[in-house]
Design a protein around this motif. Structure first.
Motif, short mmCIF file in Angstrom:
data_model
loop_
_atom_site.label_atom_id
_atom_site.label_comp_id
_atom_site.label_asym_id
_atom_site.label_seq_id
_atom_site.Cartn_x
_atom_site.Cartn_y
_atom_site.Cartn_z
N SER A 15 0.85 -1.18 0.00
CA SER A 15 0.00 0.00 0.00
C SER A 15 0.89 1.23 0.00
O SER A 15 2.08 1.15 0.29
CB SER A 15 -0.92 0.00 1.22
N GLN A 41 -8.84 -6.07 -1.30
CA GLN A 41 -8.61 -4.64 -1.47
C GLN A 41 -8.20 -4.33 -2.91
O GLN A 41 -8.65 -3.34 -3.50
CB GLN A 41 -7.52 -4.16 -0.52
N TYR A 42 -7.36 -5.17 -3.50
CA TYR A 42 -6.88 -4.94 -4.86
C TYR A 42 -8.04 -4.98 -5.86
O TYR A 42 -8.21 -4.07 -6.67
CB TYR A 42 -5.83 -5.98 -5.24
N SER A 45 -10.61 -2.16 -5.49
CA SER A 45 -10.11 -0.95 -6.13
C SER A 45 -10.20 -1.06 -7.64
O SER A 45 -10.52 -0.11 -8.34
CB SER A 45 -8.67 -0.70 -5.70
N ARG A 50 -14.36 5.02 -12.01
CA ARG A 50 -13.62 6.27 -11.83
C ARG A 50 -13.92 7.18 -13.02
O ARG A 50 -13.49 6.89 -14.13
CB ARG A 50 -12.13 6.00 -11.76
#
Length: 131
Positions: A15, A41-42, A45, A50
């Motif tokens: 991180s 988490q990877y 994300s 976005r």
């Protein structure tokens, strides 16, 4: 989906602190060793939407615009996460106190000589979902 290739998640991804990216000072040795990013988490994300600045929403190229291929990607990455969880449980039985459960000790205590039913058991904790 990934025309330039993609290494994907691995255990060595660290991180980072986005505030440190703006500082022109060299990174100290202690700061470079941050915690690893988990597989969940990877991919969380990776699956985020976005918005790009200056590009209309209908022209943005996203991983979500690949239809059934995107669905297959999500299912494959979920299977990878679940396999990692099960491997952790399998290889950390001692830390999870699996010896507390009945098993080989009961067989020895009862003086049962038939060892055909005895093997390496993996005890799933009650927090394990879907297995």
């Amino acid at each position: 989906m990934f025309p330039f290739g993609d290494p994907g998640w691995n255990v060595n991804i660290k991180s980072y602190d986005p505030n440190m990216m703006e500082v022109d000072e060299p990174i100290a040795v202690g700061q470079a060793t941050k915690a690893e990013i988990s597989i969940m988490q990877y991919y969380s994300s990776r699956l985020m939407l976005r918005p790009s600045v200056g590009i209309p929403a209908n022209q943005q190229d996203s991983i979500h615009s690949f239809g059934k291929l995107f669905h297959e990607y999500v299912v494959d990455m979920y299977a990878k996460m679940e396999q990692q969880r099960l491997n952790f449980i399998r290889f950390n039985q001692k830390a999870l106190r699996a010896e507390v459960y009945n098993g080989l000790s009961d067989v020895i205590y009862l003086d049962d000589n038939d060892m055909s039913a005895v093997g390496k058991r993996v005890i799933l904790p009650s927090s394990s979902v879907g297995a």
